[in-house]
Design a protein around this motif. Sequence first.
Motif, PDB file in Angstrom:
ATOM      1  N   VAL A  33       0.915  -1.202  -0.244  1.00  0.00           N
ATOM      2  CA  VAL A  33      -0.182  -0.305  -0.028  1.00  0.00           C
ATOM      3  C   VAL A  33       1.117   1.438   0.164  1.00  0.00           C
ATOM      4  N   ALA A  34       1.933   0.725   1.378  1.00  0.00           N
ATOM      5  CA  ALA A  34       3.101   2.288   1.108  1.00  0.00           C
ATOM      6  C   ALA A  34       3.245   2.335  -0.126  1.00  0.00           C
ATOM      7  N   ARG A 103     -19.937   8.385   7.551  1.00  0.00           N
ATOM      8  CA  ARG A 103     -20.126   7.367   7.046  1.00  0.00           C
ATOM      9  C   ARG A 103     -18.629   6.506   7.696  1.00  0.00           C
ATOM     10  N   PRO A 104     -19.114   5.267   8.372  1.00  0.00           N
ATOM     11  CA  PRO A 104     -17.383   4.966   8.471  1.00  0.00           C
ATOM     12  C   PRO A 104     -16.256   4.866   7.965  1.00  0.00           C
ATOM     13  N   ALA A 105     -14.992   5.309   8.683  1.00  0.00           N
ATOM     14  CA  ALA A 105     -13.747   5.336   7.256  1.00  0.00           C
ATOM     15  C   ALA A 105     -13.563   3.795   7.609  1.00  0.00           C
ATOM     16  N   TYR A 106     -12.518   3.291   6.928  1.00  0.00           N
ATOM     17  CA  TYR A 106     -11.830   1.805   6.804  1.00  0.00           C
ATOM     18  C   TYR A 106     -10.996   2.637   6.836  1.00  0.00           C
ATOM     19  N   TYR A 107     -10.331   1.325   7.721  1.00  0.00           N
ATOM     20  CA  TYR A 107      -8.259   2.380   7.785  1.00  0.00           C
ATOM     21  C   TYR A 107      -7.535   0.676   7.281  1.00  0.00           C
ATOM     22  N   THR A 108      -6.287   0.598   6.995  1.00  0.00           N
ATOM     23  CA  THR A 108      -5.520   0.056   7.002  1.00  0.00           C
ATOM     24  C   THR A 108      -3.951   0.149   6.710  1.00  0.00           C
ATOM     25  N   THR A 109      -3.073  -0.846   6.862  1.00  0.00           N
ATOM     26  CA  THR A 109      -1.743  -0.601   7.260  1.00  0.00           C
ATOM     27  C   THR A 109      -1.233  -0.223   5.646  1.00  0.00           C
ATOM     28  N   GLU A 110       0.380   0.404   5.712  1.00  0.00           N
ATOM     29  CA  GLU A 110       0.736   0.819   4.922  1.00  0.00           C
ATOM     30  C   GLU A 110       1.843  -0.431   4.377  1.00  0.00           C
ATOM     31  N   HIS A 111       2.066  -1.622   4.778  1.00  0.00           N
ATOM     32  CA  HIS A 111       2.605  -2.458   4.613  1.00  0.00           C
ATOM     33  C   HIS A 111       2.163  -3.685   3.871  1.00  0.00           C
ATOM     34  N   LYS A 112       0.494  -3.913   3.684  1.00  0.00           N
ATOM     35  CA  LYS A 112      -0.958  -4.458   2.862  1.00  0.00           C
ATOM     36  C   LYS A 112      -0.103  -4.767   1.370  1.00  0.00           C
TER      37      LYS A 112
END
Length: 216
Positions: A33-34, A103-112
């Motif tokens: 993702v980063a 609306r709800p925010a969706y989160y992810t990580t940089e290394h996914k």
Amino acid sequence: MEEIEDALEITESPSEIEKDMLSDIVQFASTEVAEIMHPRMDIVALDKEVDFDQVRAVIMESGFSRIPVYDESIDHIVGMLYVKDMVAHACKEADFEWQRYLRPAYYTTEHKKINELLEEFQTQKVHIAIVVDEYGSTLGLVSLEDILEEIVGEISDESDAPEEILYKELSEGIYLFESKATIGLLEEVLGLKEGAFDDCRGEAETIAGLMLEAKK
């Protein structure tokens, strides 16, 4: 993966576009993702305390269909504002309580890996995610469009701003880069091997980050 890439090089493909797309698909599963996210400094976001006049102004200026909303700082994203939810209220007064429609925010990580995130987008039926680090601080933003562009190339529409020029050649072999340009772009333009700065980049993704790491 390397064997597949080698096979693509010697395969007679109907077009270079198709060969490029196949190569991008091969690389897809290893991309994090980063590498494709929009960095924190480029995020257009709204403070949840602003009035509806300011919300309208940001919507009109940005042209985005989904805008993150934060409380006090961008490190505390409290939701996403979908512009389509505001269409019916476009003529409301400044004191309109637009926050009720978040609306709800969706989160992810940089290394996914982006192939994993694509699957999450499909199952969760979301189109955008806030990228956070291990401490929950906001690093950037990534969208479904960003992921698809890794395979099919740039996707442009009438609302897109002209592509920003992140570097220019001043003279032969001498370049001027924007500090937010990615290290990957630096390597590409200078004809360097991918990973040329791995020994000194630390966690940096941009030239600015690389310079800070070099000063440590």
